[in-house]
Design an enzyme around this catalytic site. Structure first.
Site, PDB file in Angstrom:
ATOM      1  N   HIS A 115       1.534   4.817  -2.603  1.00 34.86           N
ATOM      2  CA  HIS A 115       1.038   5.558  -3.763  1.00 34.86           C
ATOM      3  C   HIS A 115       2.181   6.147  -4.585  1.00 34.86           C
ATOM      4  CE1 HIS A 115      -3.309   5.506  -2.781  1.00 34.86           C
ATOM      5  NE2 HIS A 115      -2.850   5.337  -1.554  1.00 34.86           N
ATOM      6  N   GLU A 170     -11.049   3.935   6.197  1.00 40.67           N
ATOM      7  CA  GLU A 170      -9.946   4.804   6.628  1.00 40.67           C
ATOM      8  C   GLU A 170     -10.493   5.986   7.416  1.00 40.67           C
ATOM      9  OE1 GLU A 170      -6.165   7.301   4.751  1.00 40.67           O
ATOM     10  OE2 GLU A 170      -7.709   6.526   3.412  1.00 40.67           O
ATOM     11  N   ARG A 182       3.252  16.129 -15.533  1.00 40.33           N
ATOM     12  CA  ARG A 182       2.611  16.654 -16.742  1.00 40.33           C
ATOM     13  C   ARG A 182       3.128  16.060 -18.039  1.00 40.33           C
ATOM     14  NH1 ARG A 182       2.318  23.138 -15.272  1.00 40.33           N
ATOM     15  NH2 ARG A 182       1.509  22.889 -13.133  1.00 40.33           N
ATOM     16  N   GLY A 233      -8.929   8.019  -2.562  1.00 36.09           N
ATOM     17  CA  GLY A 233      -9.545   9.325  -2.363  1.00 36.09           C
ATOM     18  C   GLY A 233     -10.462   9.353  -1.158  1.00 36.09           C
ATOM     19  N   ASP A 288       2.145   4.164   2.681  1.00 36.02           N
ATOM     20  CA  ASP A 288       1.095   4.974   2.064  1.00 36.02           C
ATOM     21  C   ASP A 288       1.672   6.081   1.178  1.00 36.02           C
ATOM     22  OD1 ASP A 288      -1.486   5.627   1.420  1.00 36.02           O
ATOM     23  OD2 ASP A 288      -2.024   6.453   3.360  1.00 36.02           O
ATOM     24  N   HIS A 341       0.861  -1.192   0.000  1.00 36.11           N
ATOM     25  CA  HIS A 341       0.000   0.000   0.000  1.00 36.11           C
ATOM     26  C   HIS A 341       0.890   1.233   0.000  1.00 36.11           C
ATOM     27  CE1 HIS A 341      -4.004   1.925   1.094  1.00 36.11           C
ATOM     28  NE2 HIS A 341      -3.138   2.935   1.116  1.00 36.11           N
ATOM     29  N   HIS A 365      -9.527   0.988  -1.057  1.00 39.25           N
ATOM     30  CA  HIS A 365      -9.453   1.611   0.259  1.00 39.25           C
ATOM     31  C   HIS A 365     -10.841   1.534   0.891  1.00 39.25           C
ATOM     32  CE1 HIS A 365      -5.865   3.302  -1.485  1.00 39.25           C
ATOM     33  NE2 HIS A 365      -5.645   4.165  -0.513  1.00 39.25           N
ATOM     34  N   ASP A 412      -5.862   2.677  -9.619  1.00 37.03           N
ATOM     35  CA  ASP A 412      -6.987   2.988  -8.745  1.00 37.03           C
ATOM     36  C   ASP A 412      -7.827   4.142  -9.265  1.00 37.03           C
ATOM     37  OD1 ASP A 412      -5.538   5.289  -7.909  1.00 37.03           O
ATOM     38  OD2 ASP A 412      -6.273   5.068  -5.855  1.00 37.03           O
TER      39      ASP A 412
END
EC number: 3.5.4.40
Length: 387
Positions: free
Chosen positions: A63, A247, A116, A217, A325, A61, A244, A183
């Site tokens: 990101h 949380e 970007r 999110g 995380d 887990h 998720h 995700d």
């Protein structure tokens, strides 16, 4: 003799495989160990910190954008001068101090806006893998939100090429195996769900490293059942379900993830401790929780570390994995999360080795790969205890 692992924040030396330092090397001056001062928990023995630093690990887990180091964030902010993100790494410390989960999401999205171009994507992915390797992460399932990049104009094919190129380079150069979880950013609604499901299931675009499908999110006001059709499509395409849930909302959200989204693991699942039936279900079905202690404190999901429910999870027999995380944003790393777990659970070296093997077992790595890392954990631990 210097340990064969280095602090990713203080060196750009080549990465080598960890081995236990000799007894005389333990407890040496700070700065010669893998953890910096602010991450060394004084309640955890220095020997245990050193053991953790060399312990082979899997992380499930973590990101993609949230793992960008201050150096990379400042470099990207300097490239894109219209961003509100500070270009000074020191200023990022204050910028990454959150008042609540909503504030965290705002800051997180401002960093997302720095990604970007395909070159930005590749740089970020490669450097995240470098930092993982320095913490002896052998295998990681990195959560990526392709919708956030494609909606900002990055060509979807170029995006896939960038992450795959970085993945292959990282495995060849660092020995760290990366896999992807695509995700849905829940705050972006069903449009993002449709786009993420399409990218995850289209054989012309789907990257080789993709193994799972997630949902991240905010949870409040973002009901899990509405995403069922998209998870059904992903599961039908052979992907694992890892949303998720629980949380920042109650245990009902975890139930929805299990029933409607057919979750095989739960991201966070913090509120599961409030429902004994849910704990029993997770334990009986061997459904792992991806626990991220420092994250839960930073986003105010849990008030203090001593109140973290990880102890209840373990007592109930729920499989627990330890994860970071969004580590730089929360002022942590995976080694620190293991130290936190050691303190909260009263673990010694063998207990930490078992915790590391939990992460390996709960992963979507194939059986030979799991056995290889588990054997490496056992070999490392035995050598450490014998030294």
């Amino acid at each position: 003799m210097r340990p064969a692992y280095d602090d990713p924040r203080t060196t750009d030396q080549p990465i080598t495989r960890a081995r236990p330092p000799p007894r005389a090397a333990r407890g040496r001056r700070l700065g010669e160990e893998p953890l910096t001062e602010h991450l060394v928990d004084p309640d955890v023995p220095r020997d245990l910190h050193a053991f953790i630093a060399g312990l082979p690990k899997a992380e499930l887990h973590v990101h993609h954008v949230g793992s960008a180091s201050p150096r990379i964030v400042s470099e990207l902010a300097a490239r894109h001068a219209d961003s509100k993100v500070p270009t000074d790494p020191e200023a990022l410390v204050d910028y990454f101090t959150f008042t609540d989960f909503a504030h965290f999401i705002d800051v997180y999205l401002s960093v997302v806006d720095l990604i970007r171009t395909p070159e930005d994507v590749r740089l970020l992915t490669y450097e995240v893998a470098r930092d993982m390797a320095r913490q002896q992460v052998r295998y990681a399932e990195l959560t990526i939100t392709p919708f956030s990049s494609t909606r900002r104009g990055i060509d979807e094919g170029a995006f896939m090429d960038a992450i795959e190129d970085a993945r292959k380079a990282a495995e060849a150069e660092f020995g760290t195996v990366l896999r992807w979880c695509f995700d849905i950013p829940g705050e972006a609604g069903l449009e993002s769900a449709e786009e993420t499901a399409r990218l995850a299931t289209d054989d012309r675009l789907r990257p080789e490293g993709l193994v799972s499908f997630g949902l991240g999110g905010p949870e409040i006001g973002v009901a899990r059942p509405q995403f069922k059709p998209y998870f059904d499509r992903a599961i039908a395409a052979g992907l694992h379900s890892v949303p998720h849930a629980g949380e920042t909302t109650g245990p009902q959200t975890v139930w929805e993830a299990l029933i409607d989204l057919r979750a095989e693991r739960i991201g966070h699942g913090t509120s599961s401790a409030q429902d004994p039936k849910l704990l029993a279900h997770l334990a009986e079905r061997r459904i792992p929780l991806e626990v991220c202690p420092t994250s839960n404190i930073a986003t105010r999901a849990v008030r203090t570390l001593d109140e973290h429910p990880i102890k209840e999870f373990v007592r109930a027999g729920v499989p627990v994995t330890i994860n970071s995380d969004d580590p730089p944003m929360f002022g942590t790393d995976l080694n620190n999360e293991y130290a936190v777990a050691a303190r909260l659970l009263g673990l010694d070296e063998r207990g930490l080795a078992d915790l590391a093997k939990n992460g390996v077992e709960a992963s979507f790595l194939d059986a030979p790969g799991k056995a290889r890392i588990a054997d490496e954990i056992d070999t490392y631990t035995a050598a450490w205890l014998a030294s």
